[in-house]
Design an enzyme around this catalytic site. Structure first.
Site, PDB file in Angstrom:
ATOM      1  N   HIS A  58      -0.703  -2.297   4.290  1.00  0.00           N
ATOM      2  CA  HIS A  58       0.343  -2.534   5.105  1.00  0.00           C
ATOM      3  C   HIS A  58       1.763  -2.544   4.003  1.00  0.00           C
ATOM      4  O   HIS A  58       1.789  -2.944   2.519  1.00  0.00           O
ATOM      5  CB  HIS A  58       0.251  -4.112   5.482  1.00  0.00           C
ATOM      6  N   CYS A  74       3.843   1.232   6.819  1.00  0.00           N
ATOM      7  CA  CYS A  74       4.143   1.121   8.181  1.00  0.00           C
ATOM      8  C   CYS A  74       5.808   0.825   7.210  1.00  0.00           C
ATOM      9  O   CYS A  74       5.766   0.203   5.422  1.00  0.00           O
ATOM     10  CB  CYS A  74       4.341  -0.295   8.957  1.00  0.00           C
TER      11      CYS A  74
END
Length: 366
Positions: free
Chosen positions: A164, A220
């Protein structure tokens, strides 16, 4: 103030847990025993280790983030070293299915394609038996310190992260979009994020002349997560311009003469997919799979940065129309991983660097 002590063998700075009598280094595995003044009673915890702990910020440094600690020089030139991080966040609402698969495939590629010695690769995933190889914030920090420690001319360094990513509001004026890009270690909810300023200060700024660093960041909001000064803005037709992302404050975000290049999974305002749309058999990061596919069966070391970036982008764009395939790399994924759930794709890999260059003339070589 954080309590830090230099390791007894490799001198990596170690964060001391409260009340610890000794601490083990995750890099060299040496145990450093902690001593207290032999006067009266042990001092309060907040004042402990006053003779052997260094503050986390030394005024002589240009930033509040420590560079790699000093250590013995390497025995030979031309070394290859890598840090690979894959985080699944298992059993959480943020669980990722493909990140550990990414890490396994990248390690295989580095060893078998680019001849990285297995002993020179630090692998951080939740599947590692060694607790110091679990991808916590402290373990990732220590691994990054190790990556650049003692580097010298001829060395090739590699950092791969699959997990992440996040971003947070920037307040010191060194971000064009007003946000710092961040990586999310396994324990980010308790220990916090790893911010791009720290990544830059740890593995970019110390690089001396003749050292080459490549980072492949599959997360991301990762377009400028190494905080490098220049971003290659490329159109779908392959035309490109270099954007100047040097902070208006004048703070230098480049290296100490070495070469640092990052390929990230998406732009700073995009998300990266964890999907089966590319491999067809197992969840992987779309960006990592497109990189592995390109290097394994298409161009390899003969490709330029421009052709590599275009190939990766085209692979991701075509995934939803069922045009991806490739039996060689698919077999590799099948061998190293298992199948999982699919996800959507809406991302464009980005290229950033310390200095602009002709992306169609410069070959991609690790």
């Amino acid at each position: 103030m954080k309590m830090l002590v230099n390791g007894s063998n490799c001198h990596t700075q170690l964060q001391v847990p409260p009340g610890a009598e000794s601490i083990k280094c995750a890099i060299c595995l040496a145990v450093t025993r902690l001593t207290y003044p032999t006067t009266t009673a042990r001092p309060p915890q907040s004042a402990a280790y006053s003779q052997l702990v260094q503050p986390s910020y030394r005024p002589s440094q240009p930033s509040p983030y420590n560079h790699a600690p000093l250590g013995p020089p390497p025995s030979a030139h031309g070394r290859k070293k890598a840090v690979i991080v894959g985080i699944s966040y298992k059993s959480s609402k943020n669980e990722q299915k493909g990140c550990i698969n990414d890490a396994k495939c990248m390690k295989y590629l580095l060893i078998n394609k680019f001849r990285f010695p297995e002993a020179s690769i630090i692998m951080l995933t939740e599947e590692e038996a060694d607790p110091y190889k679990i991808p916590t914030k402290q373990n990732i920090r220590m691994a990054l310190y190790w990556l650049v420690q003692g580097c010298q001319q001829g060395d090739s360094l590699f950092f791969h992260y699959s997990g992440h990513g996040s971003r947070r509001r920037n307040y010191n004026g060194d971000e064009a979009d007003g946000y710092d890009e961040c990586l999310c270690p396994l324990d980010y909810k308790t220990s916090g994020l790893i911010v791009d300023d720290e990544i830059n200060a740890t593995i970019v700024r110390p690089l001396p002349h003749g050292v080459k660093l490549h980072a492949i960041i599959d997360s991301c909001y990762s377009g400028t997560v190494l905080d490098l000064p220049y971003l290659c803005r490329m159109s779908r037709s392959g035309q490109y311009v270099w954007e100047d992302h040097r902070p208006r404050s004048g703070i230098w975000k480049g290296s100490n003469g070495g070469e640092a290049i990052s390929i990230s999974g998406c732009d700073d305002d995009q998300t990266s997919a964890d999907t089966t749309a590319l491999s067809k058999i197992a969840s992987t990061g779309a960006m990592t799979f497109s990189f592995v596919r390109n290097e394994a069966i298409e161009h390899g070391n003969a490709s330029t940065y421009g052709t590599l970036l275009n190939s990766m982008r085209n692979a991701i764009r075509s995934a939803t129309s069922d045009k991806m395939g490739g039996s060689v790399v698919t077999s590799l994924v099948l061998l190293l991983t298992g199948g999982n759930l699919a996800g959507g794709l809406n991302q464009e890999p980005q290229l950033t660097a310390c200095q602009p260059f002709d992306v169609y003339a410069k070959p991609f070589i690790l």
